[in-house]
Design a protein around this motif. Structure first.
Motif, PDB file in Angstrom:
ATOM      1  N   GLU A   1      88.255  13.175  13.140  1.00 33.15           N
ATOM      2  CA  GLU A   1      86.840  12.828  13.034  1.00 33.15           C
ATOM      3  C   GLU A   1      86.611  11.347  13.328  1.00 33.15           C
ATOM      4  OE1 GLU A   1      85.927  13.969   9.076  1.00 33.15           O
ATOM      5  OE2 GLU A   1      86.129  16.127   9.461  1.00 33.15           O
ATOM      6  N   HIS A   2      87.447  10.484  12.746  1.00 33.71           N
ATOM      7  CA  HIS A   2      87.263   9.041  12.928  1.00 33.71           C
ATOM      8  C   HIS A   2      87.481   8.627  14.379  1.00 33.71           C
ATOM      9  CE1 HIS A   2      88.239   8.418   8.372  1.00 33.71           C
ATOM     10  NE2 HIS A   2      86.991   8.800   8.584  1.00 33.71           N
ATOM     11  N   LYS A   3      88.448   9.234  15.049  1.00 36.40           N
ATOM     12  CA  LYS A   3      88.686   8.894  16.448  1.00 36.40           C
ATOM     13  C   LYS A   3      87.531   9.358  17.328  1.00 36.40           C
ATOM     14  CE  LYS A   3      93.708   8.768  16.043  1.00 36.40           C
ATOM     15  NZ  LYS A   3      95.006   9.363  16.422  1.00 36.40           N
ATOM     16  N   LEU A   4      86.963  10.512  17.030  1.00 35.13           N
ATOM     17  CA  LEU A   4      85.815  10.981  17.788  1.00 35.13           C
ATOM     18  C   LEU A   4      84.609  10.088  17.522  1.00 35.13           C
ATOM     19  CD1 LEU A   4      84.467  13.006  19.654  1.00 35.13           C
ATOM     20  CD2 LEU A   4      84.107  14.506  17.671  1.00 35.13           C
ATOM     21  N   GLN A   5      84.426   9.686  16.263  1.00 32.05           N
ATOM     22  CA  GLN A   5      83.332   8.770  15.934  1.00 32.05           C
ATOM     23  C   GLN A   5      83.470   7.465  16.713  1.00 32.05           C
ATOM     24  OE1 GLN A   5      83.585   8.350  11.693  1.00 32.05           O
ATOM     25  NE2 GLN A   5      83.090  10.518  11.307  1.00 32.05           N
ATOM     26  N   ASP A   6      84.690   6.941  16.775  1.00 25.11           N
ATOM     27  CA  ASP A   6      84.929   5.690  17.494  1.00 25.11           C
ATOM     28  C   ASP A   6      84.619   5.847  18.981  1.00 25.11           C
ATOM     29  OD1 ASP A   6      86.087   2.900  17.569  1.00 25.11           O
ATOM     30  OD2 ASP A   6      87.504   3.896  18.911  1.00 25.11           O
ATOM     31  N   LEU A   7      84.998   6.986  19.551  1.00 27.16           N
ATOM     32  CA  LEU A   7      84.702   7.240  20.969  1.00 27.16           C
ATOM     33  C   LEU A   7      83.193   7.225  21.203  1.00 27.16           C
ATOM     34  CD1 LEU A   7      86.393   9.956  23.168  1.00 27.16           C
ATOM     35  CD2 LEU A   7      83.956   9.554  23.298  1.00 27.16           C
ATOM     36  N   LEU A   8      82.435   7.856  20.313  1.00 27.81           N
ATOM     37  CA  LEU A   8      80.986   7.898  20.468  1.00 27.81           C
ATOM     38  C   LEU A   8      80.370   6.518  20.284  1.00 27.81           C
ATOM     39  CD1 LEU A   8      80.147  11.200  18.547  1.00 27.81           C
ATOM     40  CD2 LEU A   8      80.218  10.848  21.014  1.00 27.81           C
ATOM     41  N   ILE A   9      80.850   5.778  19.289  1.00 29.61           N
ATOM     42  CA  ILE A   9      80.323   4.427  19.052  1.00 29.61           C
ATOM     43  C   ILE A   9      80.537   3.542  20.274  1.00 29.61           C
ATOM     44  CG2 ILE A   9      80.686   2.325  17.702  1.00 29.61           C
ATOM     45  CD1 ILE A   9      81.292   4.190  15.294  1.00 29.61           C
ATOM     46  N   ARG A  10      81.715   3.628  20.842  1.00 29.66           N
ATOM     47  CA  ARG A  10      82.004   2.815  22.031  1.00 29.66           C
ATOM     48  C   ARG A  10      81.172   3.279  23.219  1.00 29.66           C
ATOM     49  NH1 ARG A  10      88.408   3.031  22.300  1.00 29.66           N
ATOM     50  NH2 ARG A  10      88.102   1.613  24.078  1.00 29.66           N
ATOM     51  N   GLY A  11      80.949   4.580  23.326  1.00 28.43           N
ATOM     52  CA  GLY A  11      80.111   5.097  24.403  1.00 28.43           C
ATOM     53  C   GLY A  11      78.660   4.665  24.259  1.00 28.43           C
ATOM     54  N   VAL A  12      78.187   4.613  23.024  1.00 25.77           N
ATOM     55  CA  VAL A  12      76.830   4.109  22.777  1.00 25.77           C
ATOM     56  C   VAL A  12      76.753   2.633  23.168  1.00 25.77           C
ATOM     57  CG1 VAL A  12      75.154   3.544  20.970  1.00 25.77           C
ATOM     58  CG2 VAL A  12      76.263   5.785  20.985  1.00 25.77           C
ATOM     59  N   GLY A  13      77.837   1.887  22.828  1.00 25.86           N
ATOM     60  CA  GLY A  13      77.874   0.464  23.144  1.00 25.86           C
ATOM     61  C   GLY A  13      77.806   0.173  24.627  1.00 25.86           C
TER      62      GLY A  13
END
Length: 309
Positions: free
Chosen positions: A240-252
Motif C-alpha cells: 500500500e505504501h509503495k503504491l501511495q508513493d507512486l501516486l504522490i510522485r505522479g501527482v507531483g
C-alpha cells in the motif's frame, strides 16, 4: 422443578456436533443412519461409542451383524446426511445410491471421500431408556487429512472454519510476489503512468490464476491469531505504501490528478482485489483481464485536460 423435553432440546440445539453416517451390513443388506451422538472412549484399546434409538432400523441391523462403521462426513456431504436421516423417504439399501462406498475389514460400508471412517466390531451395549450406547472396538481407520467436516447446529448444516497455516503461507507468498512486482515497476524507466499500468497488470497476472488462495485466506483470516495477522498486514501495508508513493510522485509531476493519493491507492487496491470474485484465469484470458483493469486504474487518476469550447 423438572426440565421439559422442549427446554432440553433448545439447549442441545446450540451444541455444534460433527455429522456422521453409521453403517452396517447384515444378512447381505446394507443399512445406515445419520448420527451426531458419537464419541471417542479410549485409545488403548481404540474404542468409539454411538448412541442409537432402539426404534431405528439400523439398531437391529448393527446388533444382528455385530459390526458397524462411523463415517465422519465432509462439509459437502449435506445431501448424504439428509438421505441417511430419512429426509427424502428413501430407506435401507436404496440410501447407498448416494455416495461411493468401500469396505475395510468388517464389511461395514465405508464412504470413500469422508473426513474419516472408523470400522468397528460391536463389543458392548449400554441401555439408556429410549436409546442404546453401542461401543465399538476400532479395527481399521481411513483418514483424509485436511478435510473440512460437516457440522449440525440449531437445526441447520454448518461447517468448520480453521485458521490454516498453509492457506496463510500461500497468501503471504502472493504478497511477496506483488511486492517484488511493484519494486521492479518502480525501478524501471518510464512515466509514472506506465509504472501504474504495469503494476496493476502485474497484480492481476499474479492473482488471476490462484483466486482460490485469496478466497481461502479471506474465509479464514478472522480465525487467525493476532500475531499472525499482524505479520501479514505489515506486508500488505508495504504494498500500500509503495503504491501511495507512486501516486504522490505522479501527482507531483502532473501526470496524475488525485486530491488524496492515499484514498486513491485504497480505491485502486479495492478494485484490483475484486479479482477474487472472478473465476480463475490463465494465459490469454488473464492477459486480457490484466490489460483492461490496468487501463481502468490509470483512467481513475490520469490528468484530465479541459475540453476545448
Amino acid at each position: 422443578m423438572s426440565l421439559s423435553p422442549t427446554e432440553f432440546r433448545s439447549g442441545m440445539r446450540q451444541l455444534a456436533a460433527a455429522v456422521n453416517v453409521i453403517t452396517t451390513r447384515h444378512d447381505g443388506a446394507r443399512a445406515g443412519m445419520t448420527a451426531t451422538a458419537v464419541m471417542s472412549l479410549t485409545a488403548e484399546p481404540p474404542q468409539i461409542a454411538v448412541a442409537v434409538n432402539r426404534s431405528n432400523a439400523s439398531y437391529a441391523a448393527i446388533t444382528g451383524s455385530g459390526v458397524f462403521a462411523v463415517n465422519v462426513l465432509a462439509n459437502d456431504h449435506a445431501a448424504i446426511a439428509s438421505r441417511f436421516a430419512g429426509a427424502d423417504g428413501v430407506k435401507g439399501e436404496a440410501r447407498f445410491s448416494a455416495g461411493q462406498w468401500d469396505v475395510l475389514e468388517t464389511g461395514a460400508p465405508i464412504l470413500r471421500d469422508c473426513a474419516a471412517s472408523f470400522d468397528c466390531t460391536l463389543v458392548q451395549e449400554v441401555a439408556f431408556t429410549s436409546h442404546v450406547v453401542l461401543v465399538g472396538l476400532v479395527r481399521a481407520v481411513r483418514v483424509a487429512p485436511g478435510t473440512t467436516p460437516l457440522l449440525f447446529m440449531d437445526g441447520a448444516w454448518a461447517s468448520l472454519v480453521r485458521a490454516n497455516d498453509g492457506d496463510f503461507a500461500a497468501y503471504e507468498q502472493l504478497i511477496g510476489e506483488l511486492t517484488g512486482a511493484l519494486d521492479a515497476v518502480l525501478a524501471s524507466q518510464g512515466s509514472f503512468t506506465r509504472k501504474l499500468h504495469d503494476f496493476s497488470a502485474a497484480f492481476i497476472r499474479v492473482n488471476a490464476p490462484v483466486v482460490d488462495v485469496l478466497r481461502d485466506f479471506y474465509t479464514r483470516e478472522t480465525f487467525a491469531s493476532a500475531s499472525r495477522l499482524d505479520a501479514i498486514n505489515q506486508r500488505k501495508r508495504e504494498v500500500e505504501h509503495k503504491l501511495q508513493d507512486l501516486l504522490i510522485r505522479g501527482v507531483g509531476t502532473g501526470e496524475f490528478e488525485a486530491r488524496d493519493p492515499v484514498a486513491a491507492a485504497d480505491a485502486i487496491l479495492g478494485l484490483l482485489n475484486g479479482i477474487h470474485r472472478r473465476p480463475a484465469a490463465t494465459g490469454a484470458q488473464a492477459e486480457d483481464l490484466a490489460r483492461r483493469l490496468a487501463d481502468l486504474v490509470v483512467a481513475m487518476v490520469a490528468k484530465r485536460h479541459p475540453v476545448p469550447a
